[in-house]
Design an enzyme around this catalytic site. Sequence first.
Site, PDB file in Angstrom:
ATOM      1  N   LYS A  63      34.026  40.972  47.943  1.00 48.76           N
ATOM      2  CA  LYS A  63      33.033  40.560  46.945  1.00 48.76           C
ATOM      3  C   LYS A  63      33.590  39.417  46.106  1.00 48.76           C
ATOM      4  CE  LYS A  63      32.162  41.978  42.622  1.00 48.76           C
ATOM      5  NZ  LYS A  63      31.597  40.774  42.019  1.00 48.76           N
ATOM      6  N   GLU A  66      46.011  42.287  40.616  1.00 41.48           N
ATOM      7  CA  GLU A  66      46.590  41.021  40.131  1.00 41.48           C
ATOM      8  C   GLU A  66      45.794  40.628  38.899  1.00 41.48           C
ATOM      9  OE1 GLU A  66      49.229  39.779  41.141  1.00 41.48           O
ATOM     10  OE2 GLU A  66      49.525  40.369  43.217  1.00 41.48           O
ATOM     11  N   CYS A 117      45.853  32.007  36.465  1.00 42.96           N
ATOM     12  CA  CYS A 117      46.476  33.192  35.868  1.00 42.96           C
ATOM     13  C   CYS A 117      47.900  32.902  35.411  1.00 42.96           C
ATOM     14  CB  CYS A 117      46.450  34.347  36.852  1.00 42.96           C
ATOM     15  SG  CYS A 117      47.128  33.937  38.458  1.00 42.96           S
ATOM     16  N   GLU A 128      45.273  35.400  26.007  1.00 41.55           N
ATOM     17  CA  GLU A 128      45.142  34.496  27.152  1.00 41.55           C
ATOM     18  C   GLU A 128      43.846  33.701  26.986  1.00 41.55           C
ATOM     19  OE1 GLU A 128      43.898  36.265  30.889  1.00 41.55           O
ATOM     20  OE2 GLU A 128      45.003  34.768  32.034  1.00 41.55           O
TER      21      GLU A 128
HETATM   22  P1  NAD Z   1      36.872  39.734  35.745  1.00 40.00           P
HETATM   23  O1  NAD Z   1      37.796  40.888  35.618  1.00 40.00           O
HETATM   24  O2  NAD Z   1      35.802  39.559  34.752  1.00 40.00           O
HETATM   25  O3  NAD Z   1      36.128  39.755  37.159  1.00 40.00           O
HETATM   26  C1  NAD Z   1      36.844  39.779  38.382  1.00 40.00           C
HETATM   27  C2  NAD Z   1      35.959  40.406  39.449  1.00 40.00           C
HETATM   28  O4  NAD Z   1      35.760  41.789  39.130  1.00 40.00           O
HETATM   29  C3  NAD Z   1      34.573  39.798  39.586  1.00 40.00           C
HETATM   30  O5  NAD Z   1      34.254  39.727  40.974  1.00 40.00           O
HETATM   31  C4  NAD Z   1      33.691  40.815  38.882  1.00 40.00           C
HETATM   32  O6  NAD Z   1      32.342  40.818  39.335  1.00 40.00           O
HETATM   33  C5  NAD Z   1      34.374  42.117  39.232  1.00 40.00           C
HETATM   34  N1  NAD Z   1      34.107  43.233  38.314  1.00 40.00           N
HETATM   35  C6  NAD Z   1      33.715  43.192  37.025  1.00 40.00           C
HETATM   36  N2  NAD Z   1      33.614  44.445  36.518  1.00 40.00           N
HETATM   37  C7  NAD Z   1      33.976  45.290  37.514  1.00 40.00           C
HETATM   38  C8  NAD Z   1      34.118  46.711  37.605  1.00 40.00           C
HETATM   39  N3  NAD Z   1      33.853  47.523  36.569  1.00 40.00           N
HETATM   40  N4  NAD Z   1      34.552  47.240  38.767  1.00 40.00           N
HETATM   41  C9  NAD Z   1      34.869  46.447  39.814  1.00 40.00           C
HETATM   42  N5  NAD Z   1      34.738  45.097  39.790  1.00 40.00           N
HETATM   43  C10 NAD Z   1      34.309  44.521  38.653  1.00 40.00           C
HETATM   44  O7  NAD Z   1      37.848  38.467  35.819  1.00 40.00           O
HETATM   45  P2  NAD Z   1      37.437  36.937  35.843  1.00 40.00           P
HETATM   46  O8  NAD Z   1      36.957  36.580  34.480  1.00 40.00           O
HETATM   47  O9  NAD Z   1      36.590  36.674  37.032  1.00 40.00           O
HETATM   48  O10 NAD Z   1      38.850  36.224  36.099  1.00 40.00           O
HETATM   49  C11 NAD Z   1      39.676  35.782  35.064  1.00 40.00           C
HETATM   50  C12 NAD Z   1      40.871  36.711  34.917  1.00 40.00           C
HETATM   51  O11 NAD Z   1      41.510  36.873  36.179  1.00 40.00           O
HETATM   52  C13 NAD Z   1      41.946  36.139  34.003  1.00 40.00           C
HETATM   53  O12 NAD Z   1      42.419  37.146  33.137  1.00 40.00           O
HETATM   54  C14 NAD Z   1      43.046  35.710  34.946  1.00 40.00           C
HETATM   55  O13 NAD Z   1      44.334  35.675  34.379  1.00 40.00           O
HETATM   56  C15 NAD Z   1      42.916  36.720  36.038  1.00 40.00           C
HETATM   57  N6  NAD Z   1      43.490  36.230  37.294  1.00 40.00           N
HETATM   58  C16 NAD Z   1      44.623  36.814  37.762  1.00 40.00           C
HETATM   59  C17 NAD Z   1      45.222  36.344  38.913  1.00 40.00           C
HETATM   60  C18 NAD Z   1      46.485  36.974  39.452  1.00 40.00           C
HETATM   61  O14 NAD Z   1      46.806  36.741  40.599  1.00 40.00           O
HETATM   62  N7  NAD Z   1      47.205  37.756  38.679  1.00 40.00           N
HETATM   63  C19 NAD Z   1      44.633  35.288  39.601  1.00 40.00           C
HETATM   64  C20 NAD Z   1      43.471  34.712  39.108  1.00 40.00           C
HETATM   65  C21 NAD Z   1      42.895  35.210  37.946  1.00 40.00           C
END
Ligand code: NAD
Length: 476
Positions: free
Chosen positions: A170, A243, A277, A374
């Site tokens: 997804k 992650e 990230c 962040e």
């Molecule tokens: P997010 O957590 O809002 O969403 C990530 C994904 O999770 C989306 O596909 C979303 O639809 C889904 N999602 C949302 N609620 C959910 C739930 N309750 N259950 C399951 N899935 C759910 O994150 P974002 O805003 O898309 O991304 C930004 C964040 O991601 C930042 O904090 C960044 O640091 C982190 N990030 C981490 C890495 C890493 O490798 N550590 C890499 C890229 C981004």
Amino acid sequence: MRFDNFVMTINGRKVTGGAGLDVLNPATEEVIARVPDASKAQLDEAVAAAKAAFPAWAALSMDDRRKKILAIAGRLQENKAELARIFTAEQERPHGGAEWEVDVASQWCHGVAQFDLPVEVIEDSEERRVEVRHTPIGVVGAIAPWNAPLLMAIWKMAPALLAGNCMVLKPSPFTPLTTLKLGELLLDILPPGVLNIVSGGNELGQWITDHPDIGKVSFTGSTATGKRVMESAAKTLKRVTLELGGNDAAIVLPDVDPKAIAPALFWGAFFNSAQVCVAIKRLYIHSSIYDAVARELVEFARTVTVGDGSQQGVDLGPVQNRMQFEKVKDLLDDARANGQKFLLGGEVSDSPGYFIPISIVDNPPEKSRVVTEEAFGPVLPLLKYDDLDDVIARANDSESGLGGSVWSNDVDKAREIGQRLQTGTVWINEMFAFLPNAPFGGHKQSGVGVEHGMEGLLEFTNTQTITSRRLTPVAG
Ligand code: NAD
């Protein structure tokens, strides 16, 4: 600009669905596409297809699956121009950066395809043989964020499939287009059901983490959502790799040439409009060179063009979505309200698009929000230090522990400092040195488990130990 006919991939078929979700271009805020919004029944269908495809896929030899991963690499390259165009339209990273992501995704498949899952023989004596094997888990649910949609998809898909799993993936509802297109492009490479791509909102993510027929969730996203994923996965004891977010510190030692390192520090903080990230999110500079580094950074930043990523000559696009835009704006407001000084930027205009100017904050208090939170947007606090122990303690004083970097002409000394950082990755004099054969993951609340390398591949497997005692042949 309008993109039409995006479909999900379920059981080797192109599937539409639901009332649909609008996808906006972040520079114009105009709707550029409408994608399927998967129903619960469609998710069930995707999981059932993956489950049905699993035995035959797992039974293939590693070499046969390797060939498929290499075929994915080739297909990415063949379609680089189209994928990059879609990527820029939905994510707004300028075209060069979008093409770079397609290239890296393709190279990544080559890197992952080098791996084997050898059987380890612990004992092979006259009485018994003990061997340790690594078997695929079954159906993996993959959930990705919006900052690097293609790479995040490939980072999960390539090792999971190589290890013999099937997948339901997804993408983020903010950036589903590139990933949906990828599903279509791979239809004739992978057997039906091996890779299913479903689009939808956060609820769809929750259905994945709840699903009883999914054995593992590989999640990349925010720490807050990661906690929800783990909680939901616990109900069926799914394996999880998480992650999550970071608030990475960079420590600049007094022996560097400020002008020489300014570009690397700048891009380490602001690449992809700082939506990385492991971007530099707190920049600690020794007080003896603080002014010089600050001046060089600002000077370099003035040469960088922020604008619509689809236009020629633009280096940085807007942030990707309104939620993030509001969050970054709020941090800027807080910094201004508390009298913090901006060396550059700080003011957001009312024009359309989620544009935030490159903003550099001059030595704000260590406990200010712009330092402790962040931003995931183009706001960088510069912080002064005098004492090495003190700066290491400040760098480690965070619930996050994703990455960090140390900058010095004395690489051995920098490495010693790096060893004292409580983070999953430390880069010395470079940034974003991701390698398919080096594990990557977060300490503390930046994650659980790792991706990449042998350790990352093993997270898509169960360990199986087989001990076999040789029976004494029955006489006569
Ligand atoms: P997010 O957590 O809002 O969403 C990530 C994904 O999770 C989306 O596909 C979303 O639809 C889904 N999602 C949302 N609620 C959910 C739930 N309750 N259950 C399951 N899935 C759910 O994150 P974002 O805003 O898309 O991304 C930004 C964040 O991601 C930042 O904090 C960044 O640091 C982190 N990030 C981490 C890495 C890493 O490798 N550590 C890499 C890229 C981004």
